[in-house]
Design a protein around this motif. Structure first.
Motif, PDB file in Angstrom:
ATOM      1  N   MET A   1      37.436  38.280  39.412  1.00  0.00           N
ATOM      2  CA  MET A   1      38.186  39.318  38.705  1.00  0.00           C
ATOM      3  C   MET A   1      39.581  38.798  38.357  1.00  0.00           C
ATOM      4  O   MET A   1      40.173  38.012  39.075  1.00  0.00           O
ATOM      5  CB  MET A   1      38.301  40.540  39.628  1.00  0.00           C
ATOM      6  N   MET A   3      43.346  38.335  38.127  1.00  0.00           N
ATOM      7  CA  MET A   3      44.372  38.637  39.140  1.00  0.00           C
ATOM      8  C   MET A   3      45.250  39.806  38.722  1.00  0.00           C
ATOM      9  O   MET A   3      45.572  40.665  39.515  1.00  0.00           O
ATOM     10  CB  MET A   3      45.269  37.413  39.355  1.00  0.00           C
ATOM     11  N   LEU A   6      43.679  43.036  39.300  1.00  0.00           N
ATOM     12  CA  LEU A   6      43.650  43.315  40.744  1.00  0.00           C
ATOM     13  C   LEU A   6      44.981  43.910  41.204  1.00  0.00           C
ATOM     14  O   LEU A   6      45.020  44.888  41.947  1.00  0.00           O
ATOM     15  CB  LEU A   6      43.426  42.018  41.512  1.00  0.00           C
ATOM     16  N   ILE A   7      46.058  43.281  40.727  1.00  0.00           N
ATOM     17  CA  ILE A   7      47.382  43.745  41.145  1.00  0.00           C
ATOM     18  C   ILE A   7      47.648  45.134  40.575  1.00  0.00           C
ATOM     19  O   ILE A   7      48.122  46.029  41.275  1.00  0.00           O
ATOM     20  CB  ILE A   7      48.476  42.755  40.685  1.00  0.00           C
TER      21      ILE A   7
ATOM     22  N   TYR B  97      42.021  42.601  49.515  1.00  0.00           N
ATOM     23  CA  TYR B  97      42.895  42.396  48.356  1.00  0.00           C
ATOM     24  C   TYR B  97      43.451  40.976  48.346  1.00  0.00           C
ATOM     25  O   TYR B  97      43.379  40.271  47.336  1.00  0.00           O
ATOM     26  CB  TYR B  97      44.014  43.430  48.402  1.00  0.00           C
ATOM     27  N   GLN B 100      40.824  38.460  47.561  1.00  0.00           N
ATOM     28  CA  GLN B 100      40.465  38.476  46.138  1.00  0.00           C
ATOM     29  C   GLN B 100      41.542  37.793  45.291  1.00  0.00           C
ATOM     30  O   GLN B 100      41.238  37.144  44.304  1.00  0.00           O
ATOM     31  CB  GLN B 100      40.254  39.914  45.662  1.00  0.00           C
ATOM     32  N   LEU B 101      42.790  37.967  45.711  1.00  0.00           N
ATOM     33  CA  LEU B 101      43.870  37.291  44.985  1.00  0.00           C
ATOM     34  C   LEU B 101      43.721  35.778  45.074  1.00  0.00           C
ATOM     35  O   LEU B 101      44.101  35.040  44.180  1.00  0.00           O
ATOM     36  CB  LEU B 101      45.238  37.687  45.541  1.00  0.00           C
ATOM     37  N   LEU B 104      38.433  34.847  45.816  1.00  0.00           N
ATOM     38  CA  LEU B 104      37.136  35.161  46.399  1.00  0.00           C
ATOM     39  C   LEU B 104      36.548  36.395  45.712  1.00  0.00           C
ATOM     40  O   LEU B 104      37.284  37.284  45.287  1.00  0.00           O
ATOM     41  CB  LEU B 104      37.329  35.478  47.882  1.00  0.00           C
TER      42      LEU B 104
END
Lengths: 431, 307
Positions: A1, A3, A6-7, B97, B100-101, B104
């Protein structure tokens, strides 16, 4: 995904799940409504008070011309001597108006006295002067042998009917509504920039003081983190707007339905006959509001909101990165709040007088004030090229400021200890 | 030598201040590398550059022979000295989180998290917020977050600070196990005993320059003083001293012992140990004969104070 997404997701969820966000979203409209009701109530309360003004008219020419109304009650004290009248007035009344006896009424100038311990409102002074001057004029006219009734009849009584080149009718007083709507939007943007800018700043400071920042920026670029933060928070803000917008729309159409307005089909005659009925008046204004460039206004609002918010919140993020705690941020916040305040004041004082004047136009191009000033201008009708130019300038400046902000941010998040000076911030830009 | 990480002539300046002055390092694959240096030497600057948090002014970093780039983020695990997590975020959510950053996938991150939580017996912490945990507990989470994505290179800045002895040992064992499985580990620390115990390579940075680098053994050999600690029970101390001082430099020393012997520190001055032994055995009973091997701590202090 990705980044960034995500943030954004984390920032958005953190913000939205926050109890204070939920409370603000629900309570915000109620608070605003409550405030307006309170203000209305307070001003009514003041209006309900009856002022007693005694009049000592030595010549008894004027006293009968003063008509009491529900705000002011005039009491004739001409029968008693002046000293006694003063005495009575001090004890039981707000003021005493003393009109001396003069041979020539034109000599009254500067001889009239309004005796009171509190200074009277402009309104009161004007009314008293008006009554006396009218009577003097009447007497003068009669002295010249002119018939007052004829003169009254001869007076012109024209009033302007407002319309546009496009042929639409305008309603008097609609300008006030335009000002109100523009101001509300402009003000909302300012409030949101300050509130959400602070959220961004606080979130940066939190990451910095909890020291997680080093772990995060070993995974993603500081720029990504900063943008994710700004976007995530703005989405939360937009969600809040959206919820409020829906509430507002429900309220608006509810009122609309209640007073029965048919958009775009107002019979001019109906306007005339409806003038005095309160309900119809509201329906009239609602109809006028529907004729505003609503779509332009809403779209511009969203764009200016996002643009202005991004511009300012990137500065807030840079400040958050530069300091260790919120208390240290005050010094740097000043230059951010100044242009915002300037925007609001320019909006309130200039746009209202002359929406398309030089000052208003220039400030609606300057990116730091344009979100507020341009939004206030839009209800009055702004050429499309001006809106587009102003938005383009806003976006351009936004990218520039973000670039600078991310440089400060990059260095700032890893600098602890002392509060940096402006000079140091400038140095960081060059690292 | 097969180096997992090569630092080549890295220069880092902050304005007028030079934090790293053309530093080069080779970190062999599979080793435990101790990065030593006093406060402000430039260790953190170097670590931040390796983690791509900041960029060097000049120089090159190669990971597995490739120039460092954002895709290498997943290969490196980093635990900064100043620990930190989101205080109000739940442990599980936060770990997911952060993993994932690092790159992964969510499923993979969950799987790894489950493994580590079970291994450290902390499954029940999943829904707790960091602020509800004690400092030591938060440190464990921090460690898990650092190693979750199975990095090839693990950079630990003062890894044992904040742990009680039991947990410090637990984490030490985990680190050693990871190392056995092939993870290269860089330690940045002031605790010389853990360097002595765990590291096989070290580098010493002082005032922005690298002063020492190499295998612990080689470094020690390079810094050996050829001094011996000697214990001897002698009936004729005067003659012994005359014999010794003719050939060697002799000084007093102290060590733990069961006998009431004469304790001496003797400098060989280029002669062989057997020559010393000969002199000693002619003059009495030798109870103690050990080469004084410099500790990392000695080398550290000596190098830093002479530069």
């Amino acid at each position: 995904m990705n980044m960034l997404s995500l943030i954004i997701k984390r920032e958005f969820l953190t913000k939205v799940r926050n109890k204070s966000f939920i409370v603000m979203t629900l309570l915000g409209p109620i608070l605003i409504l409550g405030m307006s009701l309170l203000i209305g109530f307070l001003s009514n309360m003041n209006a309900g008070e009856v002022k007693h003004i005694g009049i000592h008219d030595a010549s008894s020419i004027f006293v009968s011309k003063f008509e009491s109304n529900k705000e002011v009650k005039y009491i004739n004290l001409s029968a008693m001597p002046l000293e006694q009248a003063k005495d009575t007035a001090t004890k039981t009344m707000k003021a005493l108006l003393y009109i001396p006896k003069v041979a020539d009424l034109n000599d009254l100038n500067e001889k009239l006295e309004y005796i009171s311990d509190d200074s009277p409102s402009m309104e009161t002074i004007m009314e008293v002067e008006n009554v006396i001057n009218t009577e003097i004029t009447h007497q003068n006219l009669e002295k010249m042998g002119l018939n007052v009734a004829d003169i009254d009849k001869a007076k012109g009584n024209a009033s302007l009917k407002l319309s546009k080149f496009s042929g639409e009718d305008s309603l008097k007083g609609i300008n006030e509504i335009k000002i109100a709507i523009g101001s509300v939007f402009g003000y909302l943007i300012m409030m949101f920039i300050i509130i959400y800018g602070n959220f961004v700043m606080r979130s940066v400071i939190e990451e910095k003081t909890s020291r997680i920042i080093e772990i995060i920026i070993s995974s993603v670029k500081p720029y990504q983190l900063m943008m994710g933060k700004i976007i995530g928070n703005s989405l939360a803000g937009i969600l809040q707007f959206f919820i409020w917008g829906i509430c507002g729309a429900i309220l608006f159409f509810g009122v609309n339905y209640f007073f029965g307005v048919q958009p775009n089909s107002v019979d001019p005659e109906m306007i005339q006959t409806a003038q005095n009925e309160f309900g119809s008046q509201i329906s009239l204004y609602l109809t006028e509001i529907l004729k505003f460039p609503l779509a332009t206004l809403l779209i511009s609002f969203v764009i200016y909101f996002i643009g202005g918010y991004f511009l300012y919140s990137s500065m807030y993020a840079a400040i958050g990165a530069a300091v260790d705690s919120e208390t240290d941020s005050q010094q740097f916040l000043m230059p951010i709040i100044m242009p915002l305040m300037l925007g609001v004041y320019v909006g309130f004082f200039t746009v209202i007088n002359d929406p398309h004047g030089t000052v208003a136009t220039v400030f609606s191009f300057i990116p730091f004030t344009s979100p507020i000033v341009m939004l206030m201008r839009i209800p009055f009708g702004v050429p499309l090229w001006q809106i587009v130019l102003s938005m383009a300038l806003l976006m351009g400046t936004f990218f520039l400021v973000v670039w600078f902000a991310s440089k400060i941010y990059r260095i700032g998040v890893l600098s602890y200890g002392k509060k940096p000076t402006w000079k140091e911030l400038y140095k960081w830009l060059k690292y | 030598m097969d180096a997992i990480l090569e630092v080549k002539d890295v220069v880092k300046t902050y304005g007028d201040y030079t934090a790293l002055n053309s530093v080069s390092l080779q970190i062999p694959r599979g080793c435990i590398f101790g990065l030593l240096g006093p406060n402000g030497a430039g260790k953190t600057s170097l670590i931040r550059i390796i983690n791509q948090i900041t960029l060097p002014n000049s120089g090159q970093i190669l990971l597995d022979g490739e120039t460092l780039s954002p895709k290498h983020v997943i290969d490196i695990g980093y635990m900064p000295e100043e620990r930190g997590l989101y205080k109000t975020m739940k442990v599980g959510e936060q770990a997911l989180y952060l993993a994932q950053l690092k790159g992964l996938s969510k499923e993979e991150a969950k799987k790894q998290l489950k493994y580590w939580f079970e291994k450290l017996h902390i499954e029940s912490w999943w829904d707790k917020k960091i602020q509800e945990l004690s400092k030591g507990m938060a440190q464990k989470i921090q460690f898990v977050v650092t190693v979750l994505h199975q990095p090839k290179l693990l950079i630990l800045d003062e890894p044992f600070s904040g742990f009680d002895p039991v947990n410090a040992n637990l984490i030490k064992d985990e680190i050693l196990e990871l190392n056995r499985k092939g993870t290269t580990i860089i330690f940045s620390t002031h605790r010389m005993e853990s360097v002595e115990e765990m590291c096989d390579h070290i580098a010493l940075i002082h005032k922005s320059n690298k002063l020492i680098e190499g295998k612990v053994q080689d470094v020690k050999i390079a810094h050996r003083t050829h001094a011996y600690e000697v214990g001897i029970l002698s009936s004729n101390v005067e003659r012994l001293m005359v014999d010794l001082t003719q050939k060697f430099q002799v000084g007093q020393t102290d060590f733990k012992s069961l006998n009431d012997e004469l304790k001496l520190e003797i400098q060989l001055d280029g002669k062989m140990p057997n020559e010393l032994l000969n002199v000693l055995t002619q003059n009495g009973q030798v109870t103690h004969f050990v080469e004084k091997v410099p500790s990392i701590n000695d080398i550290f202090i000596k190098t830093v104070s002479t530069n």
